[in-house]
Design a protein around this motif. Structure first.
Motif, PDB file in Angstrom:
ATOM      1  N   GLU A  78      -8.920  -2.366  -9.408  1.00  0.00           N
ATOM      2  CA  GLU A  78      -7.909  -0.727  -8.755  1.00  0.00           C
ATOM      3  C   GLU A  78      -6.322  -1.134  -8.622  1.00  0.00           C
ATOM      4  O   GLU A  78      -6.786  -1.872  -8.873  1.00  0.00           O
ATOM      5  N   ARG A  79      -6.326   0.534  -8.572  1.00  0.00           N
ATOM      6  CA  ARG A  79      -5.096   0.248  -8.210  1.00  0.00           C
ATOM      7  C   ARG A  79      -4.465   0.076  -7.211  1.00  0.00           C
ATOM      8  O   ARG A  79      -2.922  -0.101  -6.467  1.00  0.00           O
ATOM      9  N   SER A  80      -5.643   0.183  -6.270  1.00  0.00           N
ATOM     10  CA  SER A  80      -5.310  -0.168  -4.261  1.00  0.00           C
ATOM     11  C   SER A  80      -5.559  -1.526  -4.160  1.00  0.00           C
ATOM     12  O   SER A  80      -6.854  -1.912  -4.271  1.00  0.00           O
ATOM     13  N   GLN A  81      -4.953  -2.371  -3.413  1.00  0.00           N
ATOM     14  CA  GLN A  81      -5.105  -3.348  -2.668  1.00  0.00           C
ATOM     15  C   GLN A  81      -6.823  -3.483  -1.774  1.00  0.00           C
ATOM     16  O   GLN A  81      -7.059  -4.199  -1.567  1.00  0.00           O
ATOM     17  N   LEU A  82      -6.903  -2.519  -0.852  1.00  0.00           N
ATOM     18  CA  LEU A  82      -7.815  -2.283  -0.606  1.00  0.00           C
ATOM     19  C   LEU A  82      -8.692  -1.839  -1.032  1.00  0.00           C
ATOM     20  O   LEU A  82     -10.390  -2.447  -0.669  1.00  0.00           O
ATOM     21  N   LYS A  83      -9.152  -1.479  -2.024  1.00  0.00           N
ATOM     22  CA  LYS A  83     -10.106  -1.301  -2.913  1.00  0.00           C
ATOM     23  C   LYS A  83      -9.955  -2.516  -3.846  1.00  0.00           C
ATOM     24  O   LYS A  83     -11.417  -2.996  -3.766  1.00  0.00           O
ATOM     25  N   ASN A  84      -9.260  -3.243  -4.051  1.00  0.00           N
ATOM     26  CA  ASN A  84      -9.528  -4.247  -4.291  1.00  0.00           C
ATOM     27  C   ASN A  84     -10.243  -5.707  -3.810  1.00  0.00           C
ATOM     28  O   ASN A  84     -11.196  -5.985  -3.698  1.00  0.00           O
ATOM     29  N   LYS A  85     -10.272  -5.293  -2.808  1.00  0.00           N
ATOM     30  CA  LYS A  85     -10.323  -6.493  -1.439  1.00  0.00           C
ATOM     31  C   LYS A  85     -11.677  -6.207  -1.070  1.00  0.00           C
ATOM     32  O   LYS A  85     -12.478  -6.857  -1.138  1.00  0.00           O
ATOM     33  N   GLN A  86     -12.450  -4.578  -1.495  1.00  0.00           N
ATOM     34  CA  GLN A  86     -13.673  -4.663  -0.611  1.00  0.00           C
ATOM     35  C   GLN A  86     -14.313  -4.344  -1.970  1.00  0.00           C
ATOM     36  O   GLN A  86     -15.163  -5.215  -1.556  1.00  0.00           O
ATOM     37  N   GLN A  87     -14.223  -4.431  -3.322  1.00  0.00           N
ATOM     38  CA  GLN A  87     -14.882  -5.111  -4.075  1.00  0.00           C
ATOM     39  C   GLN A  87     -15.597  -6.678  -4.554  1.00  0.00           C
ATOM     40  O   GLN A  87     -16.344  -7.481  -4.665  1.00  0.00           O
TER      41      GLN A  87
END
Length: 138
Positions: A78-87
């Motif tokens: 993902e382009r978002s740090q938060l979404k990458n962290k959740q994934q």
């Protein structure tokens, strides 16, 4: 084996998460923002699992564990740090649950009578087909 919510929370508390620059397409976002997530979970120092569970995780996830006994995951889809962290956290929990799930033993079964008869009938059909292809005797 499903992990309880308290176990998941304990795992999340023990994680070491760092953000690094992601590679690939994304334009200026890639050059400026640290969106790639590096997730580290120390299997040896965790208090969440028993020793037998730790050994099982170590054998099942041996390709993902480094020499220090740390599971390292990277996520940059993902382009978002938060979404990458959740994934990344979801991927780690899924890996752990899958590794701790015991393998079901296969129950041996015998072929049914109808399946045996079908097999024999197919063999007969195949042999007659082959015989019809042969040149007749003169």
């Amino acid at each position: 084996m499903r992990l309880s919510e308290t176990q998941k929370d304990q795992i999340i508390n023990e994680l070491k998460i760092s953000a690094i620059r992601s590679s690939g397409p994304g334009g200026q976002n890639v050059n400026k923002v640290n969106t790639k997530i590096e997730l580290r979970f120390d299997l040896n120092d965790t208090a969440v699992f028993s020793e037998t569970q730790k050994q099982r995780l170590a054998t099942k996830l041996k390709n993902r564990i480094n020499l220090d006994g740390v599971i390292v995951l990277f996520e940059s889809s993902e382009r978002s740090q938060l979404k990458n962290k959740q994934q990344a956290v979801a991927k780690l929990i899924e890996l752990i649950e899958k590794a701790l799930t015991p393998v079901k033993r296969r129950v041996k079964t015998k072929p049914t009578i109808s399946s045996k008869l079908k097999r024999l009938e197919k063999k007969k059909q195949h042999s007659t087909k082959k015989q019809l292809r042969q040149r007749p005797d003169l």
